[in-house]
Each structure stands twice: as C-alpha cells, then as structure tokens.
Design a protein around this motif. Structure first.
Motif, PDB file in Angstrom:
ATOM      1  N   ALA A  89       0.776  -1.308   0.146  1.00  0.00           N
ATOM      2  CA  ALA A  89      -0.086  -0.187  -0.158  1.00  0.00           C
ATOM      3  C   ALA A  89       0.967   1.145  -0.098  1.00  0.00           C
ATOM      4  N   LEU A  90       1.896   1.206   0.813  1.00  0.00           N
ATOM      5  CA  LEU A  90       2.667   2.382   0.898  1.00  0.00           C
ATOM      6  C   LEU A  90       3.500   2.590  -0.510  1.00  0.00           C
ATOM      7  N   LEU A  91       3.782   1.683  -1.442  1.00  0.00           N
ATOM      8  CA  LEU A  91       4.594   1.701  -2.446  1.00  0.00           C
ATOM      9  C   LEU A  91       3.435   2.323  -3.417  1.00  0.00           C
ATOM     10  N   SER A  92       2.112   1.761  -3.366  1.00  0.00           N
ATOM     11  CA  SER A  92       1.128   2.491  -4.429  1.00  0.00           C
ATOM     12  C   SER A  92       1.094   3.913  -4.064  1.00  0.00           C
ATOM     13  N   ILE A  93       1.048   4.415  -2.649  1.00  0.00           N
ATOM     14  CA  ILE A  93       0.924   5.745  -2.418  1.00  0.00           C
ATOM     15  C   ILE A  93       2.199   6.287  -3.050  1.00  0.00           C
ATOM     16  N   LEU A  94       3.270   5.825  -2.807  1.00  0.00           N
ATOM     17  CA  LEU A  94       4.511   6.528  -3.505  1.00  0.00           C
ATOM     18  C   LEU A  94       4.568   6.821  -4.853  1.00  0.00           C
ATOM     19  N   VAL A 151       3.400  10.250  -9.572  1.00  0.00           N
ATOM     20  CA  VAL A 151       2.376  10.525 -10.791  1.00  0.00           C
ATOM     21  C   VAL A 151       2.206  11.918 -10.562  1.00  0.00           C
ATOM     22  N   LEU A 152       1.968  12.659  -9.339  1.00  0.00           N
ATOM     23  CA  LEU A 152       1.560  14.100  -9.303  1.00  0.00           C
ATOM     24  C   LEU A 152       2.966  14.744  -9.374  1.00  0.00           C
ATOM     25  N   ARG A 153       4.271  14.462  -9.068  1.00  0.00           N
ATOM     26  CA  ARG A 153       5.348  15.280  -8.846  1.00  0.00           C
ATOM     27  C   ARG A 153       6.212  15.171 -10.021  1.00  0.00           C
ATOM     28  N   PHE A 154       6.163  14.147 -10.796  1.00  0.00           N
ATOM     29  CA  PHE A 154       7.429  13.996 -11.877  1.00  0.00           C
ATOM     30  C   PHE A 154       7.123  14.676 -12.790  1.00  0.00           C
ATOM     31  N   PRO A 155       8.126  15.361 -13.752  1.00  0.00           N
ATOM     32  CA  PRO A 155       8.005  16.529 -14.588  1.00  0.00           C
ATOM     33  C   PRO A 155       7.042  16.063 -15.937  1.00  0.00           C
ATOM     34  N   ASP A 156       7.328  14.950 -16.311  1.00  0.00           N
ATOM     35  CA  ASP A 156       6.708  14.691 -17.785  1.00  0.00           C
ATOM     36  C   ASP A 156       5.965  13.460 -17.920  1.00  0.00           C
ATOM     37  N   VAL A 157       5.361  13.268 -18.834  1.00  0.00           N
ATOM     38  CA  VAL A 157       4.364  12.125 -19.175  1.00  0.00           C
ATOM     39  C   VAL A 157       5.138  10.688 -18.915  1.00  0.00           C
ATOM     40  N   TYR A 158       6.359  10.571 -19.519  1.00  0.00           N
ATOM     41  CA  TYR A 158       6.982   9.282 -19.415  1.00  0.00           C
ATOM     42  C   TYR A 158       7.625   8.996 -17.890  1.00  0.00           C
ATOM     43  N   THR A 159       8.157  10.084 -17.264  1.00  0.00           N
ATOM     44  CA  THR A 159       8.646   9.632 -15.760  1.00  0.00           C
ATOM     45  C   THR A 159       7.118   9.529 -15.071  1.00  0.00           C
ATOM     46  N   ARG A 160       6.102   9.976 -15.472  1.00  0.00           N
ATOM     47  CA  ARG A 160       4.877   9.835 -14.666  1.00  0.00           C
ATOM     48  C   ARG A 160       4.395   8.326 -14.949  1.00  0.00           C
ATOM     49  N   ILE A 161       4.471   7.947 -16.116  1.00  0.00           N
ATOM     50  CA  ILE A 161       3.886   6.634 -16.404  1.00  0.00           C
ATOM     51  C   ILE A 161       4.898   5.649 -15.936  1.00  0.00           C
ATOM     52  N   HIS A 162       6.242   5.878 -15.719  1.00  0.00           N
ATOM     53  CA  HIS A 162       7.114   4.959 -15.064  1.00  0.00           C
ATOM     54  C   HIS A 162       6.518   4.887 -13.691  1.00  0.00           C
ATOM     55  N   ALA A 163       6.509   5.966 -13.124  1.00  0.00           N
ATOM     56  CA  ALA A 163       6.177   5.846 -11.602  1.00  0.00           C
ATOM     57  C   ALA A 163       4.952   5.254 -11.368  1.00  0.00           C
ATOM     58  N   ALA A 164       3.955   5.348 -12.382  1.00  0.00           N
ATOM     59  CA  ALA A 164       2.602   4.662 -12.053  1.00  0.00           C
ATOM     60  C   ALA A 164       2.798   3.276 -12.120  1.00  0.00           C
ATOM     61  N   SER A 165       3.396   2.808 -13.347  1.00  0.00           N
ATOM     62  CA  SER A 165       3.376   1.246 -13.695  1.00  0.00           C
ATOM     63  C   SER A 165       4.352   0.524 -12.743  1.00  0.00           C
ATOM     64  N   LEU A 166       5.524   1.076 -12.386  1.00  0.00           N
ATOM     65  CA  LEU A 166       6.438   0.297 -11.490  1.00  0.00           C
ATOM     66  C   LEU A 166       5.751  -0.016 -10.180  1.00  0.00           C
ATOM     67  N   THR A 167       5.105   0.984  -9.614  1.00  0.00           N
ATOM     68  CA  THR A 167       4.641   0.930  -8.106  1.00  0.00           C
ATOM     69  C   THR A 167       3.333   0.112  -8.269  1.00  0.00           C
ATOM     70  N   ASP A 168       2.609   0.232  -9.490  1.00  0.00           N
ATOM     71  CA  ASP A 168       1.301  -0.449  -9.535  1.00  0.00           C
ATOM     72  C   ASP A 168       1.633  -1.873  -9.543  1.00  0.00           C
ATOM     73  N   THR A 169       2.794  -2.358 -10.436  1.00  0.00           N
ATOM     74  CA  THR A 169       2.803  -3.686 -10.353  1.00  0.00           C
ATOM     75  C   THR A 169       3.613  -4.211  -9.125  1.00  0.00           C
ATOM     76  N   GLY A 170       4.604  -3.443  -8.675  1.00  0.00           N
ATOM     77  CA  GLY A 170       5.201  -3.776  -7.490  1.00  0.00           C
ATOM     78  C   GLY A 170       4.344  -3.948  -6.188  1.00  0.00           C
ATOM     79  N   GLY A 171       3.600  -2.684  -5.938  1.00  0.00           N
ATOM     80  CA  GLY A 171       2.766  -2.878  -5.007  1.00  0.00           C
ATOM     81  C   GLY A 171       1.865  -3.879  -5.027  1.00  0.00           C
ATOM     82  N   ALA A 172       1.131  -4.311  -6.419  1.00  0.00           N
ATOM     83  CA  ALA A 172       0.013  -5.336  -6.233  1.00  0.00           C
ATOM     84  C   ALA A 172       0.901  -6.644  -5.922  1.00  0.00           C
ATOM     85  N   THR A 173       2.186  -6.780  -6.194  1.00  0.00           N
ATOM     86  CA  THR A 173       2.724  -8.063  -6.015  1.00  0.00           C
ATOM     87  C   THR A 173       2.939  -8.306  -4.497  1.00  0.00           C
ATOM     88  N   LEU A 174       3.469  -7.150  -3.714  1.00  0.00           N
ATOM     89  CA  LEU A 174       3.656  -7.222  -2.469  1.00  0.00           C
ATOM     90  C   LEU A 174       2.480  -7.640  -1.598  1.00  0.00           C
TER      91      LEU A 174
END
Lengths: 124, 356
Positions: A17-22, A27-50
């Motif tokens: 849950a903490l990873l998902s919040i991170l 998603v809110l803080r990163f500068p552009d679309v690609y870093t935001r996608i990166h943040a969302a997808s990594l933590t989404d998969t990782g958080g769900a796995t945990l």
C-alpha cells in the motif's frame, strides 16, 4: 507459526500500500508524461505483487492461493503492457521527454502521427 | 458499531464515499471530455469497490464490467465523433440548475435519515419478501446464490423485460448509427505498422482468457457472483479489445455486424422460448418447474451434479441455465453492436476526411 505468517503478511500488504501511495505521489510530482508513466506502472505492479504475496501468506494453503497467483499473473501481463501502450501513444502523439527545465529530445510536435494529441493538460 | 473504536469497515466506507464525491467534483470541473470519461470510469471502479465493501458482490461485478469497462469504451468511441472540449458556460446560466441541485440534494439527505440502518433485520426490505427469498430459495430452486435465483427464477419475467430493453437499445443504436450497407466495413487490406507489437502479443494472450472467464462467470452464476449480464459484458469486452488492438476491420471480419445483430435477437428468443416451453408442458410462462415433461425429467441421471442424495430441481436448474444463455447472447451482441455503431462511424469520418 500461523501467527507469525499473519504478521509478515500484514506487513507485506502495508508495504504494498505504501509503495502504491509513493507511486501516486510520483504521478503528481514527476516532470513529464514518461516519468509519470514510469512511476505509476512500476509501483502499480510492485505494490500489487507485495499485496498479493501478503494475502497469500495470510490465506490458507490451497485454492485461494492459486487464485491469487492467477491474479498476479494477470497483473504482470496487463500492467506493463498498459504502460507501454500509454508511452507509445504519447510518443506517437508528439510528446517528447523532458528533463528539468529544458527539452532533452527537442520540442513537442503538435499533432504528431497519432490520431489524437494527448497533452499534459488533462492531468489535474 | 457503538463505542469509541472506529470500525475498519466504517472507515473504508467513508474513505470510498469521499473518493466518489471528489471524483464527481473533478468530472464536473474538467472541460476536457476525454478526461471526464476516464474519470467516470474511475468513479465506476471506486463505486464497485464500495459495493463490494457493502457485500453486494453481484452489483459490484456489474458496475465494474459495465461502468468501468464497456461504457467507457463506447463513450470513447462516441467522443471521437464530437469535439473534445466542453464549452465554457456563462455562470449566470448555472444559478438556476445549481439551486435546483442543492435543493434536491438537501431533500435526499433529509430523506436518508428515514432509511432503515444498513443490514437492519427489521427493515421492510429484509422482513417481508426478502426474508421469504432467503428462507425458501434453497428448498424451491436449489441455487446457492440467492441473487441469481431471485433474478432468474422468482422474477424471471422482470429479467426478460430487462433483456428486451437491452435489445431495444441495440436496435436504437443500430438505427441511428448505421443500419444497412454503411455499417459494414471491408476487411483490412494492409497489415498495420508494427508500432504496437507489445500490445498485440499481450492481447493475443488475453482475449481467449477473457472469453474463458466470461464463460466461467456465466456458468458459475448460480453458485457465486455473476450471471448472464456480467458474462455478456465480459465477452463483449474481449471482442472490443480485439477491435482496439487489431483494428475494427479485422474484428468486423471475425464477428460480422450481421452476426452480432442476429445474436442479439436470438438471445431474447431463447429467453422467451424457455417460457413458452414451460407453457407447453402445462405450467405458467417461465415456470421452470414445468420446463421438462416428466418423461425427459426421468431421463436426467440423479448424480448429474455429483450428489444424488440431495433432491434437485432440474427444471429450475436448467431453466436458469438456459435463460442466462439468452441473456449472455443479447447483452454481448448488443454491446458489440453499439461499439460497432460508434467506432464504425468514427472510422468512416476519419477516412472521409483523409480523402479530402
């Protein structure tokens, strides 16, 4: 034993849950679309796995675990593919990566090859 | 519930409901219609989560597949036909509707005070007919999921009405957006560029699994959450996913428009046909106890479902199964037809623009 597994499982769910919040913060803080996608997808998969791992430790051995494993497989399959599709669509629409205050790969191309231009204005 | 300790369920309820309110405000505030549609999808997903907390698994399931899945895709198809931005509205025009909304909201909040408590066993919904359903379903019908038993058997006539309504929606969209030669597209002549190779591989893996899951939901409906409506939407979503990834022309070659329309009508025929068979065998319309004549019923082996000691209501069991298949056919074909209507029209417009 079961008690200890419950605690470990609970801790893993909390960590997920903490990873998902991170990820949401990213998603809110990163500068552009690609870093935001990166943040969302990594933590989404990782958080769900945990979380699924934690649930697996709490649940009794058997059919529920198999279901959790299937859910995990589904998430591992779809979430990265969705991130890839999103990034692909953004690049096709002419959005270029951006680092700091300057554009590292040149200006955005309005009305790129994609069917629709998806800017950053929609993110609120 | 009482006392200073905060119930975890209560906290979850409050969090999810606050989230719904926040999303609703965001939908109203944004002027990008695309963002509004996507946020409506998130709204549906959050309300599905909330319904799950409220123990309404069947409704949550429907909300997730219809609200967050199918209707989002159909709306996205429709948005391409319109402008992507809402016009800025003069604030003076908002005064009267805003005041009306406030008044109606206040009345609803006031009325909510008169509702029985959640899960109150003495409330009207739980004490009369609902209680009778809960007490008698297993003896009458033998289906463990009471929701399916009520939906498909006790209120089979209502559900037939719902299926006809869905079929009517199918006809309506087909009439507006292309009944006739314009609705069908020629199969693809060129292989699309390989930009989306990841998507194609993943979709190829997923589409059969989604279709299989739809069948699981379909045939598991009288045991757990699910049934014909949910399964139909999931099946349609598998076809729509194919269209999104491989192109509308390829999908229209695989599932022709004519087939989709025929199947939509066939579902209603199957449903109503079960009712007529019941009449022929001496019962009322959709009275599944008369679905099989005694001779056929005697031919069903007692251990068909494993346990021969339990008295099975084969008519009820197969009646629910058959009408759920009818629902599946109508719902899936209707959603596919609606998607074809919007997406086909969009494709036609884009190609007409390209030609000049």
């Amino acid at each position: 034993m079961a008690e200890a597994l419950h605690w470990i499982g609970g801790a893993l769910i909390l960590a997920g849950a903490l990873l998902s919040i991170l990820g949401a913060v990213g998603v809110l803080r990163f500068p552009d679309v690609y870093t935001r996608i990166h943040a969302a997808s990594l933590t989404d998969t990782g958080g769900a796995t945990l979380m699924l791992l934690g649930m697996g430790l709490i649940s009794p051995l058997g059919f529920v675990m198999l279901k959790l494993l299937l859910v995990w497989g589904f998430i591992m399959l779809t979430s990265p593919a969705a991130a890839n599709a999103l990034a692909n669509a953004a690049f096709g629409a002419g959005v270029r990566p951006r680092i700091g205050t300057f554009q590292i790969m040149g200006e955005d191309k309005p009305g790129g090859s994609g069917p629709e231009r998806s800017g950053e204005g929609t993110a609120s | 519930m009482s006392g200073p300790t905060i119930d975890a369920n209560f906290a979850l309820n409050i969090a999810l409901l606050l989230m719904l309110v926040a999303i609703a405000f965001a939908v109203v505030r944004t002027r990008s219609l695309l963002a509004a549609i996507l946020m409506m999808s998130v709204y549906s997903l959050a309300s599905a989560a909330w319904l799950m907390v409220a123990d309404a698994a069947d409704v949550a399931f429907t909300e997730a597949v219809v609200g967050a899945g199918a209707s989002t895709v159909i709306l996205l198809g429709a948005i391409l036909l319109a402008r992507g931005e809402a016009e800025r509205v003069n604030w003076k025009l908002m005064i009267a509707p805003g005041a009306l909304a406030v008044v109606v909201g206040a009345v609803l909040i006031y009325a909510a005070g008169g509702l029985p408590n959640y899960g109150d066993p003495a409330s009207p919904a739980n004490s009369h007919v609902g209680r009778a359903y809960l007490e008698q379903t297993y003896g009458d019908i033998g289906a463990p999921n009471v929701v399916t038993a009520v939906l498909a058997s006790y209120r089979g006539f209502d559900t037939l009405g719902e299926t006809v309504v869905i079929f009517a929606a199918c006809i309506g969209v087909a009439l507006m957006l292309g009944f006739g030669p314009r609705a069908t597209l020629a199969p693809p002549t060129e292989i699309p560029n390989d930009q989306h190779v990841v998507l194609r591989v993943v979709a190829k893996l997923l589409i059969p699994l989604i279709a299989l899951f739809a069948l699981y939901v379909q045939f598991h409906g009288d045991l757990g959450a699910g049934g014909g409506f949910q399964a139909g939407v999931i099946m349609a979503v598998a076809i729509i996913l194919h269209a999104l990834v491989f192109g509308l022309r390829a999908t229209m070659a695989a599932v022709p428009v004519r087939l989709a329309r025929t199947v939509a009508a066939l579902g209603v025929v199957v449903y109503a046909g079960v009712g007529v068979v019941c009449i022929i065998n001496g019962g009322g319309f959709l009275d599944y106890d008369y679905l099989f004549s005694p001779r056929i019923e005697a031919m069903i082996p007692a251990n068909l479902l494993g346990d021969p000691s339990h008295e099975h209501h084969w008519g009820q069991h197969f009646g629910i199964l058959f009408i759920e298949i009818g629902v599946l056919l109508t719902v899936s074909a209707t959603i596919v037809t609606m998607f074809y209507g919007f997406a086909g029209r969009t494709l036609e417009t884009i190609e007409a623009e390209r030609r000049g």
